[in-house]
Design a protein around this motif. Structure first.
Motif, PDB file in Angstrom:
ATOM      1  N   SER A  48      13.010   7.091  -7.979  1.00  0.00           N
ATOM      2  CA  SER A  48      12.448   5.744  -7.676  1.00  0.00           C
ATOM      3  C   SER A  48      12.762   4.345  -8.338  1.00  0.00           C
ATOM      4  O   SER A  48      12.796   3.177  -8.176  1.00  0.00           O
ATOM      5  N   GLY A  49      14.206   4.374  -8.952  1.00  0.00           N
ATOM      6  CA  GLY A  49      15.272   3.761  -9.851  1.00  0.00           C
ATOM      7  C   GLY A  49      15.995   2.760  -8.611  1.00  0.00           C
ATOM      8  O   GLY A  49      15.576   1.967  -8.249  1.00  0.00           O
ATOM      9  N   HIS A  50      16.124   3.910  -7.876  1.00  0.00           N
ATOM     10  CA  HIS A  50      16.796   3.711  -6.832  1.00  0.00           C
ATOM     11  C   HIS A  50      15.608   2.648  -5.741  1.00  0.00           C
ATOM     12  O   HIS A  50      16.159   1.454  -5.119  1.00  0.00           O
ATOM     13  N   LEU A  51      14.968   2.931  -5.075  1.00  0.00           N
ATOM     14  CA  LEU A  51      13.985   2.278  -4.765  1.00  0.00           C
ATOM     15  C   LEU A  51      13.305   1.411  -5.185  1.00  0.00           C
ATOM     16  O   LEU A  51      13.116   0.037  -4.724  1.00  0.00           O
ATOM     17  N   ALA A  52      13.543   0.285  -6.561  1.00  0.00           N
ATOM     18  CA  ALA A  52      12.508  -0.215  -7.631  1.00  0.00           C
ATOM     19  C   ALA A  52      13.267  -1.050  -7.254  1.00  0.00           C
ATOM     20  O   ALA A  52      13.615  -2.207  -7.114  1.00  0.00           O
ATOM     21  N   LEU A  53      15.660  -0.455  -7.246  1.00  0.00           N
ATOM     22  CA  LEU A  53      15.986  -1.339  -6.855  1.00  0.00           C
ATOM     23  C   LEU A  53      16.253  -2.500  -5.538  1.00  0.00           C
ATOM     24  O   LEU A  53      16.777  -3.628  -5.549  1.00  0.00           O
ATOM     25  N   GLN A  54      15.877  -1.920  -4.718  1.00  0.00           N
ATOM     26  CA  GLN A  54      15.950  -2.215  -3.374  1.00  0.00           C
ATOM     27  C   GLN A  54      14.924  -2.442  -3.245  1.00  0.00           C
ATOM     28  O   GLN A  54      14.909  -2.668  -1.728  1.00  0.00           O
ATOM     29  N   ALA A  55      13.181  -2.631  -3.231  1.00  0.00           N
ATOM     30  CA  ALA A  55      12.649  -3.342  -2.965  1.00  0.00           C
ATOM     31  C   ALA A  55      12.470  -4.863  -2.548  1.00  0.00           C
ATOM     32  O   ALA A  55      12.917  -5.232  -3.441  1.00  0.00           O
ATOM     33  N   ASP A  56      11.510  -4.623  -1.097  1.00  0.00           N
ATOM     34  CA  ASP A  56      11.293  -5.249  -0.684  1.00  0.00           C
ATOM     35  C   ASP A  56       9.958  -6.705  -1.398  1.00  0.00           C
ATOM     36  O   ASP A  56      10.878  -8.117  -1.091  1.00  0.00           O
ATOM     37  N   SER A  57       9.386  -5.877  -1.201  1.00  0.00           N
ATOM     38  CA  SER A  57       7.969  -6.354  -1.440  1.00  0.00           C
ATOM     39  C   SER A  57       7.110  -5.365  -2.657  1.00  0.00           C
ATOM     40  O   SER A  57       7.558  -4.881  -2.681  1.00  0.00           O
ATOM     41  N   VAL A  58       6.012  -5.860  -2.489  1.00  0.00           N
ATOM     42  CA  VAL A  58       5.218  -4.990  -3.373  1.00  0.00           C
ATOM     43  C   VAL A  58       4.708  -3.747  -2.939  1.00  0.00           C
ATOM     44  O   VAL A  58       5.119  -2.454  -4.077  1.00  0.00           O
ATOM     45  N   ALA A  64       8.081   3.030  -5.444  1.00  0.00           N
ATOM     46  CA  ALA A  64       8.728   3.518  -6.902  1.00  0.00           C
ATOM     47  C   ALA A  64       7.987   3.534  -8.098  1.00  0.00           C
ATOM     48  O   ALA A  64       8.749   4.826  -8.686  1.00  0.00           O
ATOM     49  N   LEU A  65       6.526   3.748  -8.147  1.00  0.00           N
ATOM     50  CA  LEU A  65       6.216   4.066  -9.451  1.00  0.00           C
ATOM     51  C   LEU A  65       5.206   4.821  -8.916  1.00  0.00           C
ATOM     52  O   LEU A  65       5.164   5.858 -10.119  1.00  0.00           O
ATOM     53  N   LEU A  66       4.735   5.446  -7.824  1.00  0.00           N
ATOM     54  CA  LEU A  66       4.533   6.850  -7.440  1.00  0.00           C
ATOM     55  C   LEU A  66       5.786   8.327  -7.693  1.00  0.00           C
ATOM     56  O   LEU A  66       5.367   8.796  -8.101  1.00  0.00           O
ATOM     57  N   PHE A  67       6.885   7.537  -7.482  1.00  0.00           N
ATOM     58  CA  PHE A  67       7.937   8.673  -7.370  1.00  0.00           C
ATOM     59  C   PHE A  67       7.977   8.611  -8.933  1.00  0.00           C
ATOM     60  O   PHE A  67       8.030  10.145  -8.885  1.00  0.00           O
ATOM     61  N   PHE A  68       7.920   8.031  -9.371  1.00  0.00           N
ATOM     62  CA  PHE A  68       8.285   7.472 -10.805  1.00  0.00           C
ATOM     63  C   PHE A  68       7.574   8.116 -11.588  1.00  0.00           C
ATOM     64  O   PHE A  68       7.468   9.914 -12.485  1.00  0.00           O
ATOM     65  N   ALA A  69       5.838   8.291 -10.973  1.00  0.00           N
ATOM     66  CA  ALA A  69       5.136   9.310 -11.397  1.00  0.00           C
ATOM     67  C   ALA A  69       5.090  10.977 -11.707  1.00  0.00           C
ATOM     68  O   ALA A  69       4.667  11.533 -12.437  1.00  0.00           O
ATOM     69  N   GLY A  70       5.476  10.882 -10.232  1.00  0.00           N
ATOM     70  CA  GLY A  70       4.991  12.532  -9.817  1.00  0.00           C
ATOM     71  C   GLY A  70       6.442  12.836 -10.750  1.00  0.00           C
ATOM     72  O   GLY A  70       6.278  13.998 -11.036  1.00  0.00           O
ATOM     73  N   GLY A  71       7.925  12.545 -10.552  1.00  0.00           N
ATOM     74  CA  GLY A  71       8.810  13.182 -11.128  1.00  0.00           C
ATOM     75  C   GLY A  71       8.425  13.087 -12.536  1.00  0.00           C
ATOM     76  O   GLY A  71       8.838  13.672 -13.260  1.00  0.00           O
ATOM     77  N   ALA A  72       7.928  12.028 -13.348  1.00  0.00           N
ATOM     78  CA  ALA A  72       6.935  11.960 -14.876  1.00  0.00           C
ATOM     79  C   ALA A  72       6.654  13.527 -15.394  1.00  0.00           C
ATOM     80  O   ALA A  72       6.956  14.102 -16.096  1.00  0.00           O
TER      81      ALA A  72
END
Length: 92
Positions: A48-58, A64-72
């Motif tokens: 999720s951190g990697h996706l958030a750093l590479q995100a181009d749009s919302v 990234a937030l979905l990956f973070f929530a699932g991982g948490a």
């Protein structure tokens, strides 16, 4: 026909039974299962951190937030179950 309170009470008792059944299943899983879920949760958080750093749009931030929530969730559930097992083992 039952009243709304009776229907809500039935729904609440059904949810409590399902939660108890789910908790019982988790307690009987082997330790390596919970450690694997913990590692998977950490991998999801890192991704999720990697996706958030590479995100181009919302959309990228939403994924990234979905990956973070699932991982948490995976990490929290695994740690809490391993902690519960450790407390049970030391008290016995």
């Amino acid at each position: 026909m039952g009243s709304l309170n009776e229907k809500l009470d039935n729904l609440q008792s059904t949810l409590e039974r399902e939660n108890a059944r789910h908790d019982d299943i988790l307690r009987h899983r082997p330790g390596w299962w919970h450690v694997g879920k913990l590692v998977l949760g950490c991998a999801f958080i890192a991704r999720s951190g990697h996706l958030a750093l590479q995100a181009d749009s919302v959309d990228g931030y939403a994924i990234a937030l979905l990956f973070f929530a699932g991982g948490a969730f995976f990490a929290y559930e695994s740690v809490s179950m391993l902690r519960e097992r450790r407390c049970d083992a030391t008290s016995s």
